[in-house]
Design a protein around this motif. Structure first.
Motif, PDB file in Angstrom:
ATOM      1  N   ASP A 177       0.899  -1.287  -0.111  1.00  0.00           N
ATOM      2  CA  ASP A 177       0.007   0.084  -0.017  1.00  0.00           C
ATOM      3  C   ASP A 177       1.081   1.194   0.001  1.00  0.00           C
ATOM      4  O   ASP A 177       0.504   2.377  -0.127  1.00  0.00           O
ATOM      5  CB  ASP A 177      -0.631   0.054   1.483  1.00  0.00           C
ATOM      6  CG  ASP A 177      -1.747  -1.182   1.183  1.00  0.00           C
ATOM      7  OD1 ASP A 177      -2.477  -1.223   0.058  1.00  0.00           O
ATOM      8  OD2 ASP A 177      -2.113  -1.560   2.156  1.00  0.00           O
ATOM      9  N   ARG A 178       2.145   1.135   0.241  1.00  0.00           N
ATOM     10  CA  ARG A 178       3.004   2.126   0.309  1.00  0.00           C
ATOM     11  C   ARG A 178       4.070   2.410  -0.960  1.00  0.00           C
ATOM     12  O   ARG A 178       5.153   2.731  -0.557  1.00  0.00           O
ATOM     13  CB  ARG A 178       3.824   2.087   1.689  1.00  0.00           C
ATOM     14  CG  ARG A 178       3.138   2.447   2.904  1.00  0.00           C
ATOM     15  CD  ARG A 178       4.249   2.301   4.085  1.00  0.00           C
ATOM     16  NE  ARG A 178       5.294   3.245   4.046  1.00  0.00           N
ATOM     17  CZ  ARG A 178       6.210   3.430   4.629  1.00  0.00           C
ATOM     18  NH1 ARG A 178       6.471   2.466   5.546  1.00  0.00           N
ATOM     19  NH2 ARG A 178       7.225   4.234   4.536  1.00  0.00           N
ATOM     20  N   ASP A 217       5.923   5.711  -1.653  1.00  0.00           N
ATOM     21  CA  ASP A 217       6.881   6.351  -0.904  1.00  0.00           C
ATOM     22  C   ASP A 217       7.911   5.199  -0.500  1.00  0.00           C
ATOM     23  O   ASP A 217       8.797   5.287   0.307  1.00  0.00           O
ATOM     24  CB  ASP A 217       6.410   6.925   0.108  1.00  0.00           C
ATOM     25  CG  ASP A 217       5.500   6.284   1.169  1.00  0.00           C
ATOM     26  OD1 ASP A 217       4.905   5.192   0.750  1.00  0.00           O
ATOM     27  OD2 ASP A 217       5.848   6.596   2.254  1.00  0.00           O
ATOM     28  N   THR A 218       7.691   3.976  -1.063  1.00  0.00           N
ATOM     29  CA  THR A 218       8.824   2.805  -0.846  1.00  0.00           C
ATOM     30  C   THR A 218       9.563   2.318  -2.137  1.00  0.00           C
ATOM     31  O   THR A 218       9.125   2.930  -3.176  1.00  0.00           O
ATOM     32  CB  THR A 218       8.063   2.102  -0.049  1.00  0.00           C
ATOM     33  OG1 THR A 218       7.261   1.149  -0.830  1.00  0.00           O
ATOM     34  CG2 THR A 218       7.671   2.317   1.404  1.00  0.00           C
TER      35      THR A 218
END
Length: 273
Positions: A87-88, A91-92
């Motif tokens: 879900d990230r 930003d990952t």
């Protein structure tokens, strides 16, 4: 060959990224669902795995996850596939995505794929059949710069350094984004990734950073030299055009026996020339 009678490794495919450098091709499509040589990139990868006897799949998804799931479920009915959602993903990076696969992989041996790599099945057969526990596919015939993940290895091809910051002058070649991780090393790798991801400063780290930390701790990683075999990574529109030029026909699922027969036919044709 090693996996003719033993259980082959699990396939872990990282396909969470946006693929922004491939715009406008990825404006309305996931990168791994683009077509190269008449076959969707992800389809090529899964069929190559099936050709090598691999039948368990873990797909780590993020951007356009539902679109990818629908494609796989429709194209490959009946295969054993587990979807893990990052879900990230905005930003990952790949280190975080690989960490998320840990609960599904458990203690299994696995081969990790970047979902934007198109490759000849012979590369995967060599990796699957290698008796070594932790193996990185390396191409020596690459012009190395800052962008490439570079590897330093000794004469026995044991890896001593890996990463984008490795000096190109001392590197053996580029790691192409396909690696085999042993059942013993897997939990250690996931623990390393978990420790890294506890710090926000590591959120954008690539999984190779965890490989490098394990190498520094003395865990054996070896290079498999695949120089001369066909592969390409697709990051840009130029890469996409080059991939279509290199892989000009749709992929087929080919058994070991069929591959052996094709190799023998090619060898005979070369001898007659």
């Amino acid at each position: 060959m090693k996996y003719d009678n033993n259980r082959p490794p699990m396939a872990v495919i990282l396909a969470a990224g946006i693929g922004s450098r491939l715009s406008p091709l990825t404006d309305k499509s996931a990168k791994c669902l683009l077509s190269v040589g008449g076959s969707v990139i992800l389809e090529r990868m899964i069929r190559n795995c099936l050709s090598c006897g691999m039948s368990q799949f873990v797909l780590v998804l993020g951007h356009r996850a539902e679109e990818i799931k629908q494609f796989v479920d429709k194209t490959f009915r009946g295969i054993r596939v587990t979807y893990v959602i990052n879900d990230r993903y905005r930003d990952t990076n790949t280190g975080y995505s690989l960490m998320l696969a840990s609960s599904v992989v458990g203690n299994a041996e696995f081969i990790k794929f970047d979902a934007d790599v198109v490759f000849d099945t012979k590369i995967l057969r060599g990796l699957v059949d290698s008796a070594l526990p932790n193996v990185l596919c390396i191409d020596r015939n690459i012009a190395l710069a800052d962008e490439e993940v570079k590897v330093i290895a000794d004469e026995q091809l044991r890896v001593s350094e890996i990463g984008k910051s490795v000096d190109p002058e001392t590197a053996l070649g580029e790691s192409i984004g396909i690696e085999k991780i042993s059942a013993v090393t897997g939990p250690l790798l996931f623990a390393e990734l978990k420790e890294m991801m506890e710090s926000p400063a590591h959120a954008q780290d690539y999984y190779e950073a965890a490989y490098a930390r394990l190498v520094d701790k003395g865990l054996p990683f070896h290079a498999l030299d695949i120089t001369g075999l066909k592969w390409t990574e697709i990051d840009t529109v130029e890469d996409f055009a080059a991939a279509n030029a290199k892989f000009g026909s749709p992929v087929m699922t080919v058994s070991r026996g069929q591959q052996r027969a094709m190799d023998e036919a090619d060898a005979n044709a070369q001898r007659r020339k």
